[in-house]
Scaffold this motif. Structure first.
Motif, PDB file in Angstrom:
ATOM      1  N   ILE A 156       0.848  -1.198   0.000  1.00  0.00           N
ATOM      2  CA  ILE A 156       0.000   0.000   0.000  1.00  0.00           C
ATOM      3  C   ILE A 156       0.881   1.245   0.000  1.00  0.00           C
ATOM      4  O   ILE A 156       0.635   2.197  -0.747  1.00  0.00           O
ATOM      5  CB  ILE A 156      -0.950   0.003   1.211  1.00  0.00           C
ATOM      6  N   GLU A 157       1.919   1.275   0.842  1.00  0.00           N
ATOM      7  CA  GLU A 157       2.817   2.430   0.887  1.00  0.00           C
ATOM      8  C   GLU A 157       3.484   2.647  -0.460  1.00  0.00           C
ATOM      9  O   GLU A 157       3.597   3.775  -0.934  1.00  0.00           O
ATOM     10  CB  GLU A 157       3.874   2.236   1.978  1.00  0.00           C
ATOM     11  N   ARG A 158       3.943   1.576  -1.097  1.00  0.00           N
ATOM     12  CA  ARG A 158       4.602   1.675  -2.397  1.00  0.00           C
ATOM     13  C   ARG A 158       3.618   2.183  -3.450  1.00  0.00           C
ATOM     14  O   ARG A 158       3.926   3.066  -4.230  1.00  0.00           O
ATOM     15  CB  ARG A 158       5.187   0.316  -2.798  1.00  0.00           C
ATOM     16  N   PHE A 159       2.396   1.656  -3.440  1.00  0.00           N
ATOM     17  CA  PHE A 159       1.369   2.107  -4.382  1.00  0.00           C
ATOM     18  C   PHE A 159       1.078   3.583  -4.163  1.00  0.00           C
ATOM     19  O   PHE A 159       0.991   4.358  -5.108  1.00  0.00           O
ATOM     20  CB  PHE A 159       0.096   1.280  -4.206  1.00  0.00           C
ATOM     21  N   ASP A 160       0.945   3.983  -2.901  1.00  0.00           N
ATOM     22  CA  ASP A 160       0.666   5.378  -2.575  1.00  0.00           C
ATOM     23  C   ASP A 160       1.783   6.276  -3.084  1.00  0.00           C
ATOM     24  O   ASP A 160       1.552   7.272  -3.761  1.00  0.00           O
ATOM     25  CB  ASP A 160       0.483   5.528  -1.065  1.00  0.00           C
ATOM     26  N   ALA A 161       3.017   5.924  -2.777  1.00  0.00           N
ATOM     27  CA  ALA A 161       4.153   6.756  -3.160  1.00  0.00           C
ATOM     28  C   ALA A 161       4.384   6.742  -4.671  1.00  0.00           C
ATOM     29  O   ALA A 161       4.662   7.775  -5.267  1.00  0.00           O
ATOM     30  CB  ALA A 161       5.407   6.290  -2.424  1.00  0.00           C
ATOM     31  N   ASP A 162       4.283   5.587  -5.278  1.00  0.00           N
ATOM     32  CA  ASP A 162       4.603   5.459  -6.697  1.00  0.00           C
ATOM     33  C   ASP A 162       3.486   5.906  -7.632  1.00  0.00           C
ATOM     34  O   ASP A 162       3.755   6.448  -8.689  1.00  0.00           O
ATOM     35  CB  ASP A 162       4.956   4.004  -7.048  1.00  0.00           C
ATOM     36  N   GLN A 163       2.252   5.679  -7.241  1.00  0.00           N
ATOM     37  CA  GLN A 163       1.174   5.899  -8.192  1.00  0.00           C
ATOM     38  C   GLN A 163       0.150   6.939  -7.762  1.00  0.00           C
ATOM     39  O   GLN A 163      -0.199   7.810  -8.558  1.00  0.00           O
ATOM     40  CB  GLN A 163       0.480   4.572  -8.489  1.00  0.00           C
ATOM     41  N   LEU A 164      -0.329   6.890  -6.542  1.00  0.00           N
ATOM     42  CA  LEU A 164      -1.379   7.814  -6.129  1.00  0.00           C
ATOM     43  C   LEU A 164      -0.902   9.259  -6.073  1.00  0.00           C
ATOM     44  O   LEU A 164      -1.612  10.167  -6.510  1.00  0.00           O
ATOM     45  CB  LEU A 164      -1.971   7.403  -4.780  1.00  0.00           C
ATOM     46  N   VAL A 165       0.296   9.475  -5.551  1.00  0.00           N
ATOM     47  CA  VAL A 165       0.817  10.840  -5.467  1.00  0.00           C
ATOM     48  C   VAL A 165       0.989  11.412  -6.873  1.00  0.00           C
ATOM     49  O   VAL A 165       0.561  12.535  -7.163  1.00  0.00           O
ATOM     50  CB  VAL A 165       2.148  10.885  -4.677  1.00  0.00           C
TER      51      VAL A 165
END
Length: 158
Positions: free
Chosen positions: A138-147
């Motif tokens: 989730i953290e990786r998805f947030d940092a890599d894609q959502l931001v």
């Protein structure tokens, strides 16, 4: 059923049928609650927000315990008004199977997922999807894609 949790099975043996000649459209109109007691509040339709909602649930818990008589979509129902009752109910697939509910509510928009499956199929699909919901993923998805996506959307407004 967990021996330390509430036994809510008897209260849940209730058929709730919701329907109207207009397909239920009238139920979704803006309304003002006419309830004079917590048991009369329609938990689906009455405009309860914030403290009013929590005060209603608290009054139901204090008067009735884990399961309280209430109203849902203008029909008499039983509401689970404690965390323990909700937890035990969601864990009791023998008496309250979740799959049929999710098949009606989420499958038309999300398609077939582990949430509308049951038994071995549910366990197999959940095992496949669980790694995607671990903290690091989730953290990786947030940092890599959502931001990045958030910046792209905001930039379109500028």
């Amino acid at each position: 059923m967990d021996a330390s949790g509430p036994d809510v099975r008897g209260a849940l043996d209730v058929d709730l049928q919701v329907g109207a000649a207009d397909g239920g459209a009238a139920l979704w109109q803006t309304r003002t609650s006419t309830a004079t007691r917590p048991e009369e509040v329609d938990l689906s339709l009455d405009p309860l927000v914030g403290d009013e909602f929590h005060d209603t649930l608290r009054a139901l818990r204090e008067a009735h315990g884990h399961v309280a008589p209430t109203v849902v979509f203008e029909q008499p129902a039983h509401g689970l008004v404690t965390w323990e009752a909700v937890r035990e109910t969601l864990r009791d697939d023998d008496h309250v199977p979740g799959a049929p509910t999710y098949q009606l509510s989420t499958r038309p928009t999300l398609g077939h997922t582990f949430i509308d499956a049951s038994g071995d199929e549910h366990r197999r699909l959940r095992k496949l999807t669980t790694p995607a919901f671990r903290s690091r993923s989730i953290e990786r998805f947030d940092a890599d894609q959502l931001v990045r996506l958030g910046h792209e959307i905001v930039d379109r407004f500028a």
